[in-house]
Design a protein around this motif. Structure first.
Motif, PDB file in Angstrom:
ATOM      1  N   GLU A  28      26.652  37.056  -7.852  1.00  0.00           N
ATOM      2  CA  GLU A  28      27.190  35.723  -7.543  1.00  0.00           C
ATOM      3  C   GLU A  28      28.369  35.858  -6.584  1.00  0.00           C
ATOM      4  N   ARG A  79      30.900  16.090  -9.477  1.00  0.00           N
ATOM      5  CA  ARG A  79      29.454  16.366  -9.481  1.00  0.00           C
ATOM      6  C   ARG A  79      28.932  16.137 -10.889  1.00  0.00           C
ATOM      7  N   TYR A 126      25.504  15.355 -13.223  1.00  0.00           N
ATOM      8  CA  TYR A 126      24.045  15.390 -13.210  1.00  0.00           C
ATOM      9  C   TYR A 126      23.488  14.614 -14.391  1.00  0.00           C
ATOM     10  N   ASP A 136      17.323  25.129  -5.789  1.00  0.00           N
ATOM     11  CA  ASP A 136      17.425  24.625  -4.414  1.00  0.00           C
ATOM     12  C   ASP A 136      16.979  25.664  -3.379  1.00  0.00           C
ATOM     13  N   VAL A 153      18.496  19.244  -9.827  1.00  0.00           N
ATOM     14  CA  VAL A 153      18.776  20.338 -10.762  1.00  0.00           C
ATOM     15  C   VAL A 153      17.752  20.318 -11.901  1.00  0.00           C
TER      16      VAL A 153
HETATM   17  C1  LIG Z   1      25.291  14.314  -3.687  1.00  0.00           C
HETATM   18  C2  LIG Z   1      24.317  15.010  -4.587  1.00  0.00           C
HETATM   19  C3  LIG Z   1      24.069  14.487  -5.863  1.00  0.00           C
HETATM   20  C4  LIG Z   1      23.155  15.116  -6.706  1.00  0.00           C
HETATM   21  N1  LIG Z   1      22.908  14.564  -7.932  1.00  0.00           N
HETATM   22  C5  LIG Z   1      21.989  15.129  -8.750  1.00  0.00           C
HETATM   23  C6  LIG Z   1      21.686  14.579 -10.060  1.00  0.00           C
HETATM   24  O1  LIG Z   1      22.220  13.567 -10.498  1.00  0.00           O
HETATM   25  N2  LIG Z   1      20.756  15.213 -10.826  1.00  0.00           N
HETATM   26  C7  LIG Z   1      20.121  16.340 -10.406  1.00  0.00           C
HETATM   27  O2  LIG Z   1      19.255  16.861 -11.130  1.00  0.00           O
HETATM   28  N3  LIG Z   1      20.405  16.912  -9.205  1.00  0.00           N
HETATM   29  C8  LIG Z   1      21.309  16.339  -8.371  1.00  0.00           C
HETATM   30  N4  LIG Z   1      21.593  16.904  -7.153  1.00  0.00           N
HETATM   31  C9  LIG Z   1      20.933  18.176  -6.790  1.00  0.00           C
HETATM   32  C10 LIG Z   1      21.663  19.388  -7.380  1.00  0.00           C
HETATM   33  O3  LIG Z   1      23.001  19.404  -6.912  1.00  0.00           O
HETATM   34  C11 LIG Z   1      20.990  20.684  -6.957  1.00  0.00           C
HETATM   35  O4  LIG Z   1      19.602  20.549  -7.116  1.00  0.00           O
HETATM   36  C12 LIG Z   1      21.479  21.856  -7.841  1.00  0.00           C
HETATM   37  O5  LIG Z   1      22.854  22.072  -7.673  1.00  0.00           O
HETATM   38  C13 LIG Z   1      20.741  23.147  -7.472  1.00  0.00           C
HETATM   39  O6  LIG Z   1      21.192  24.190  -8.285  1.00  0.00           O
HETATM   40  P1  LIG Z   1      20.952  25.706  -7.872  1.00  0.00           P
HETATM   41  O7  LIG Z   1      21.526  26.526  -8.999  1.00  0.00           O
HETATM   42  O8  LIG Z   1      19.549  25.904  -7.468  1.00  0.00           O
HETATM   43  O9  LIG Z   1      21.784  25.900  -6.539  1.00  0.00           O
HETATM   44  P2  LIG Z   1      23.361  25.847  -6.313  1.00  0.00           P
HETATM   45  O10 LIG Z   1      24.004  24.869  -7.214  1.00  0.00           O
HETATM   46  O11 LIG Z   1      23.567  25.676  -4.853  1.00  0.00           O
HETATM   47  O12 LIG Z   1      23.855  27.299  -6.758  1.00  0.00           O
HETATM   48  C14 LIG Z   1      23.634  28.436  -5.950  1.00  0.00           C
HETATM   49  C15 LIG Z   1      24.556  29.557  -6.431  1.00  0.00           C
HETATM   50  O13 LIG Z   1      24.308  30.705  -5.633  1.00  0.00           O
HETATM   51  C16 LIG Z   1      25.544  31.228  -5.152  1.00  0.00           C
HETATM   52  N5  LIG Z   1      25.250  31.841  -3.842  1.00  0.00           N
HETATM   53  C17 LIG Z   1      24.837  31.208  -2.713  1.00  0.00           C
HETATM   54  N6  LIG Z   1      24.614  32.094  -1.726  1.00  0.00           N
HETATM   55  C18 LIG Z   1      24.916  33.325  -2.256  1.00  0.00           C
HETATM   56  C19 LIG Z   1      24.888  34.636  -1.737  1.00  0.00           C
HETATM   57  N7  LIG Z   1      24.506  34.892  -0.471  1.00  0.00           N
HETATM   58  N8  LIG Z   1      25.264  35.645  -2.556  1.00  0.00           N
HETATM   59  C20 LIG Z   1      25.644  35.415  -3.838  1.00  0.00           C
HETATM   60  N9  LIG Z   1      25.676  34.182  -4.382  1.00  0.00           N
HETATM   61  C21 LIG Z   1      25.309  33.156  -3.602  1.00  0.00           C
HETATM   62  C22 LIG Z   1      26.475  30.040  -5.057  1.00  0.00           C
HETATM   63  O14 LIG Z   1      27.827  30.441  -5.131  1.00  0.00           O
HETATM   64  C23 LIG Z   1      26.038  29.226  -6.275  1.00  0.00           C
HETATM   65  O15 LIG Z   1      26.717  29.624  -7.452  1.00  0.00           O
HETATM   66  C24 LIG Z   1      22.485  16.299  -6.290  1.00  0.00           C
HETATM   67  C25 LIG Z   1      22.751  16.830  -5.019  1.00  0.00           C
HETATM   68  C26 LIG Z   1      23.639  16.194  -4.169  1.00  0.00           C
HETATM   69  C27 LIG Z   1      23.902  16.762  -2.798  1.00  0.00           C
END
Ligand SMILES: Cc1cc2nc3c(=O)[nH]c(=O)nc-3n(C[C@H](O)[C@H](O)[C@H](O)COP(=O)(O)OP(=O)(O)OC[C@H]3O[C@@H](n4cnc5c(N)ncnc54)[C@H](O)[C@@H]3O)c2cc1C
Length: 386
Positions: free
Chosen positions: A32, A46, A48, A285, A298
């Motif tokens: 991470e 933020r 969810y 994502d 999410v």
């Molecule tokens: C305005 C907005 C509102 C939203 N509202 C909702 C909602 O109400 N309900 C819902 O279900 N979803 C919602 N979403 C979508 C949700 O935010 C995402 O789908 C969710 O955060 C994805 O989670 P993730 O763990 O896949 O990715 P992320 O949350 O992006 O986590 C990725 C992780 O990887 C780490 N990382 C990245 N690159 C590297 C690297 N090269 N090396 C090491 N670590 C790295 C980051 O630090 C982070 O901890 C919303 C999105 C937006 C933009």
């Protein structure tokens, strides 16, 4: 370091996968880039809305029970308004025969709860803050090198590193990214009138505005709106911003007072052709980015983590976790949900952005018709709750 499964990204989705594999017998590493989230008294902007199915998943991981109950809020009803001032659709937990339609939770609180569990998890190496700098995928292993010079060799490498996934790019997965030209403006407010656990959403000419209930007389908003309008909202003095958000919500909750300053996130549509390759899988994502109008991003990611964990848990102990046929099973099990969510969110975004009068009549008619047919409504509600 040599492990069975390495995960890049300990966001909500990557962390939930690592936790879900705690009893699998597999050795794990999670890389991470950011430091662990700190506890704060302020409300996280933020928020969810988690489906009951994913709340049940988080319960099995021990993360849901670790949350402060005074900071999560059940959603008992949801009202969605069209852009003609009359059309609407309403869902209620009562009609769907459940206690709640969803739970609203702060991203940071849930992240922290998962992280604390990972810190105590046996057979798991937390590698942070660190970022991968090179990747070599061979027949028997995928080997990462981090920016600190550490080498991590795994039989399966999972990219859970978000919308701009390094793993996806480095491994050459084909992705089609299309910016919406919109931002999601988020902020929290104290409201004058009680929200009664009802989520509200308006499809407006200037975007989609959602009010998500928080504990007490508080709400969080997501206003998905064109870049220029988002910039205007972000530059307003707090009183003007509050008045604009209250007015856009038809004054439903009375006067609004800002609790957390607004933040804006660029909105993109991202489709990835394959989410599995020999020794590689993408989740969250990194694998798909959908418009937030349905609040499902999410939730979709947790669905990936659940599915991948199930496939890895169900395999016979001697089977290689990076075996492509196993990973294909995971990919197939997710294809329908991912496609459906992409089509629904993208379709709605286009439908409500179109300005032609006949499209406006059609979309508002659609809302009213759906509202009038209980079978369709129950079907939609049940799908959103899984
Ligand atoms: C305005 C907005 C509102 C939203 N509202 C909702 C909602 O109400 N309900 C819902 O279900 N979803 C919602 N979403 C979508 C949700 O935010 C995402 O789908 C969710 O955060 C994805 O989670 P993730 O763990 O896949 O990715 P992320 O949350 O992006 O986590 C990725 C992780 O990887 C780490 N990382 C990245 N690159 C590297 C690297 N090269 N090396 C090491 N670590 C790295 C980051 O630090 C982070 O901890 C919303 C999105 C937006 C933009």
């Amino acid at each position: 370091m040599q492990v069975d499964v390495a995960i890049v990204g300990a966001g909500l989705v990557g962390a939930s996968l690592a936790r879900a594999l705690a009893t699998s017998g597999l050795s794990l590493a999670i890389v991470e880039g950011a430091p662990p989230p700190e506890r704060t008294q302020d409300w996280d902007a933020r928020i969810y809305a988690l489906s009951p199915g994913n709340v049940a998943f988080l319960q099995t991981l021990g993360a849901w029970g670790a949350l402060d109950r005074s900071r999560v809020c059940p959603v008992r009803a949801m009202r969605i308004f069209g852009d003609d001032g009359r059309s609407q659709i309403e869902f209620s937990a009562y009609d769907a025969g459940v206690n709640e339609l969803a739970w609203n939770v702060e991203s940071g609180e849930l992240q922290r709860a998962l992280w604390l569990l990972l810190e105590r998890q046996p057979k798991l190496s937390l590698v942070y803050p660190a970022r991968p700098s090179s990747l070599d995928v061979g027949a028997d292993a995928a080997t990462l090198r981090t920016d600190a010079g550490q080498s991590i060799s795994s039989r399966l490498l999972v990219g859970a590193d978000g919308a701009n996934s390094w793993v996806r790019r480095e491994a050459g997965f084909q992705a089609d990214a299309r910016p919406y030209g919109e931002k999601g403006v988020v902020a929290n407010f104290a409201c004058e009138r009680p929200h009664r656990g009802t989520a509200l959403q308006w499809f407006r000419a200037d975007g989609v505005l959602a009010y998500l209930p928080l504990p007490g007389d508080r709400i969080s908003i997501v206003w998905s709106t064109a870049d220029a309008h988002a910039a205007e909202l972000m530059s307003m003095p707090p009183d003007e911003f509050c008045a604009r958000v209250a007015q856009a919500g038809a004054g439903t909750l009375g006067k609004l007072d800002l609790l957390t300053p607004p933040a804006a996130f660029a909105l993109t549509h991202l489709a990835v052709r394959d989410i599995a390759r020999p020794r590689l899988a993408l989740i969250g994502d990194a694998a798909h980015v959908v418009h937030p109008l349905a609040g499902q991003g999410v939730n979709l990611g947790f669905g990936d983590a659940r599915a991948l964990a199930a496939v890895l848990q169900d395999r016979t102990a001697s089977r290689d976790p990076g075996d492509y046929s196993l990973l294909r099973r995971f990919e197939r099990s997710r294809a329908e949900d991912i496609l459906a969510m992409r089509l629904v969110t993208d379709g709605l975004q286009r439908l409500f952005r179109a300005r032609q009068p006949w499209v406006a009549r059609l979309r508002n008619l659609g809302l009213n018709l759906t509202d009038a047919v209980p079978v369709i409504k129950t079907m939609l509600a049940r799908r959103a709750m899984s």
